[in-house]
Enzyme design. Structure first.
Site, PDB file in Angstrom:
ATOM      1  CE1 TYR A 133      24.113  76.294  82.020  1.00 49.79           C
ATOM      2  CE2 TYR A 133      24.527  77.477  84.067  1.00 49.79           C
ATOM      3  CZ  TYR A 133      23.676  77.131  83.039  1.00 49.79           C
ATOM      4  OH  TYR A 133      22.391  77.628  83.020  1.00 49.79           O
ATOM      5  CE  LYS A 163      23.429  79.073  79.952  1.00 51.22           C
ATOM      6  NZ  LYS A 163      22.462  79.064  78.848  1.00 51.22           N
ATOM      7  N   GLY A 185      15.358  74.355  72.536  1.00 47.69           N
ATOM      8  CA  GLY A 185      15.048  73.750  73.845  1.00 47.69           C
ATOM      9  C   GLY A 185      13.653  74.143  74.276  1.00 47.69           C
ATOM     10  CB  ILE A 213      14.176  79.811  86.608  1.00 51.32           C
ATOM     11  CG1 ILE A 213      14.847  81.167  86.282  1.00 51.32           C
ATOM     12  CG2 ILE A 213      12.726  79.781  86.153  1.00 51.32           C
ATOM     13  CD1 ILE A 213      14.280  82.387  86.960  1.00 51.32           C
ATOM     14  CB  SER A 269      23.100  81.589  83.519  1.00 47.28           C
ATOM     15  OG  SER A 269      23.022  81.307  84.910  1.00 47.28           O
ATOM     16  CG  ASN A 288      15.464  78.107  76.461  1.00 49.99           C
ATOM     17  OD1 ASN A 288      15.531  78.669  77.567  1.00 49.99           O
ATOM     18  ND2 ASN A 288      15.089  76.837  76.335  1.00 49.99           N
TER      19      ASN A 288
HETATM   20  P1  NAP Z   1      15.799  72.509  80.911  1.00 44.99           P
HETATM   21  O1  NAP Z   1      14.329  72.293  81.078  1.00 44.99           O
HETATM   22  O2  NAP Z   1      16.740  71.421  81.305  1.00 44.99           O
HETATM   23  O3  NAP Z   1      16.058  72.952  79.403  1.00 44.99           O
HETATM   24  C1  NAP Z   1      17.242  72.758  78.717  1.00 44.99           C
HETATM   25  C2  NAP Z   1      16.861  72.572  77.254  1.00 44.99           C
HETATM   26  O4  NAP Z   1      18.048  72.537  76.474  1.00 44.99           O
HETATM   27  C3  NAP Z   1      16.107  71.255  77.017  1.00 44.99           C
HETATM   28  O5  NAP Z   1      14.883  71.574  76.390  1.00 44.99           O
HETATM   29  C4  NAP Z   1      17.024  70.456  76.096  1.00 44.99           C
HETATM   30  O6  NAP Z   1      16.323  69.801  75.043  1.00 44.99           O
HETATM   31  C5  NAP Z   1      17.908  71.536  75.491  1.00 44.99           C
HETATM   32  N1  NAP Z   1      19.237  71.000  75.165  1.00 44.99           N
HETATM   33  C6  NAP Z   1      20.221  70.635  76.012  1.00 44.99           C
HETATM   34  N2  NAP Z   1      21.299  70.193  75.329  1.00 44.99           N
HETATM   35  C7  NAP Z   1      20.983  70.273  74.006  1.00 44.99           C
HETATM   36  C8  NAP Z   1      21.668  69.964  72.807  1.00 44.99           C
HETATM   37  N3  NAP Z   1      22.902  69.445  72.782  1.00 44.99           N
HETATM   38  N4  NAP Z   1      21.020  70.189  71.635  1.00 44.99           N
HETATM   39  C9  NAP Z   1      19.777  70.688  71.633  1.00 44.99           C
HETATM   40  N5  NAP Z   1      19.067  71.007  72.724  1.00 44.99           N
HETATM   41  C10 NAP Z   1      19.669  70.799  73.912  1.00 44.99           C
HETATM   42  O7  NAP Z   1      16.271  73.761  81.751  1.00 44.99           O
HETATM   43  P2  NAP Z   1      15.769  75.272  81.833  1.00 44.99           P
HETATM   44  O8  NAP Z   1      15.961  75.644  83.235  1.00 44.99           O
HETATM   45  O9  NAP Z   1      14.433  75.455  81.201  1.00 44.99           O
HETATM   46  O10 NAP Z   1      16.899  76.015  80.992  1.00 44.99           O
HETATM   47  C11 NAP Z   1      16.634  76.777  79.836  1.00 44.99           C
HETATM   48  C12 NAP Z   1      17.772  77.767  79.634  1.00 44.99           C
HETATM   49  O11 NAP Z   1      17.810  78.669  80.754  1.00 44.99           O
HETATM   50  C13 NAP Z   1      19.142  77.096  79.575  1.00 44.99           C
HETATM   51  O12 NAP Z   1      19.962  77.760  78.637  1.00 44.99           O
HETATM   52  C14 NAP Z   1      19.688  77.325  80.974  1.00 44.99           C
HETATM   53  O13 NAP Z   1      21.091  77.323  80.991  1.00 44.99           O
HETATM   54  C15 NAP Z   1      19.110  78.699  81.278  1.00 44.99           C
HETATM   55  N6  NAP Z   1      19.048  79.025  82.688  1.00 44.99           N
HETATM   56  C16 NAP Z   1      18.268  78.311  83.549  1.00 44.99           C
HETATM   57  C17 NAP Z   1      18.235  78.664  84.884  1.00 44.99           C
HETATM   58  C18 NAP Z   1      17.387  77.955  85.887  1.00 44.99           C
HETATM   59  O14 NAP Z   1      17.498  78.291  87.079  1.00 44.99           O
HETATM   60  N7  NAP Z   1      16.549  77.017  85.521  1.00 44.99           N
HETATM   61  C19 NAP Z   1      19.005  79.731  85.339  1.00 44.99           C
HETATM   62  C20 NAP Z   1      19.789  80.442  84.438  1.00 44.99           C
HETATM   63  C21 NAP Z   1      19.799  80.073  83.122  1.00 44.99           C
HETATM   64  P3  NAP Z   1      15.728  68.302  75.189  1.00 44.99           P
HETATM   65  O15 NAP Z   1      15.061  68.232  76.537  1.00 44.99           O
HETATM   66  O16 NAP Z   1      14.781  68.168  74.061  1.00 44.99           O
HETATM   67  O17 NAP Z   1      16.910  67.376  75.081  1.00 44.99           O
END
Ligand code: NAP
Length: 242
Positions: A150, A154, A11, A183, A137, A85
């Protein structure tokens, strides 16, 4: 083939993953930038990094993971750091969430396990060293209404971290989780304004985190950490300490 250590960031084209890719590249890693649908963003980031290569795969599909592993082996020979990620969430209450929505979240969790297994077996065991960093998370610890699959995934990812670190005892392969709070990325942008306001009220630092602040901790685990293993590092502005 370059001598630089290789970091595979899943990701890696968006949000926290992109910040990790940038930061690890600045620390001297060659980046294997995994993406699923964000092809254009991945190519743009790779052009910015001036090194590394893209790997496309839907991680819910084990055949696509097999193909990705083959490609990584051909392009890089091995992987020194794996940052799991990629994450997927569906917001819906238990009573209306569909089985297929649950499966989409659980399928990615299954793929994360399978990808890690192949990387470990084919690459890290050969060298005897490596780092696996799982992006979990805070909600896997606190729970969150409307996000049951979710939060289950996690919480499971953090259990995976702890169990795998114990399984690998005696090897120089460290496995840790980084658990972000809220984030500022596309994932949280999608939340309704009233939900965002309620979240901010729960954060002692009074703001959402930046993707770079998560990447900073990932970079520490990928490079300087040597005695941090099987643990969860919380990055959440004080909202939860574990
Ligand atoms: P994001 O920009 O939506 O990133 C999610 C990524 O996961 C995307 O790059 C997507 O790839 C990839 N993805 C989703 N489903 C997939 C699949 N089936 N196969 C392969 N790739 C897949 O969100 P983010 O906030 O940066 O999140 C990154 C990580 O941090 C995630 O694990 C999320 O749960 C965790 N997190 C985020 C937050 C927050 O507040 N933002 C908080 C806690 C944890 P494509 O776009 O190429 O499809």
């Amino acid at each position: 083939m370059s001598d630089a250590p290789v970091a595979l960031v899943t990701g890696g084209a968006t949000g926290i993953g992109a910040a990790c890719a940038r930061r690890l590249a600045s620390e001297g890693f060659r980046i294997a930038l995994h993406y699923r649908s964000s092809e254009e963003k991945a190519q743009k980031l790779l052009a910015e990094l001036k090194s590394g290569f893209g790997v496309r795969a839907d991680l819910a599909d084990s055949d696509q993971i097999d193909a990705a592993i083959k490609q990584i082996k051909e392009e890089a020979g091995g992987v020194d750091v794996l940052v799991n990620n990629a994450g997927y969430n569906v917001n819906a209450p238990m009573l209306t969430m569909k089985l297929g929505e649950y499966d989409a979240v659980a399928g990615l969790a299954r793929g994360t396990w399978y990808l890690s297994k192949l990387i470990l077996r084919r690459f890290m065991f050969r060298k005897g060293t490596g780092r696996i960093i799982n992006i979990s998370s805070v909600v896997g610890h606190t729970g969150n209404p409307g996000q049951i699959p979710y939060t289950m995934a996690k919480a499971g990812l953090d259990a995976f971290t702890k169990s795998l670190a114990q399984e690998l005892a005696g090897r120089e392969i460290l496995v840790n989780s980084v658990a972000p709070g809220f984030i500022d990325t596309e994932m949280t942008e999608a939340l309704p304004e009233e939900v965002k306001a309620a979240i901010l009220a729960r954060i002692p630092q009074g703001r959402m985190g930046r993707a770079e602040e998560v990447a900073d901790v990932v970079a520490f685990l990928a490079t300087r950490a040597s005695y941090v293993n099987g643990t969860v590092l919380h990055v959440n502005g004080g909202m939860y300490g574990g």
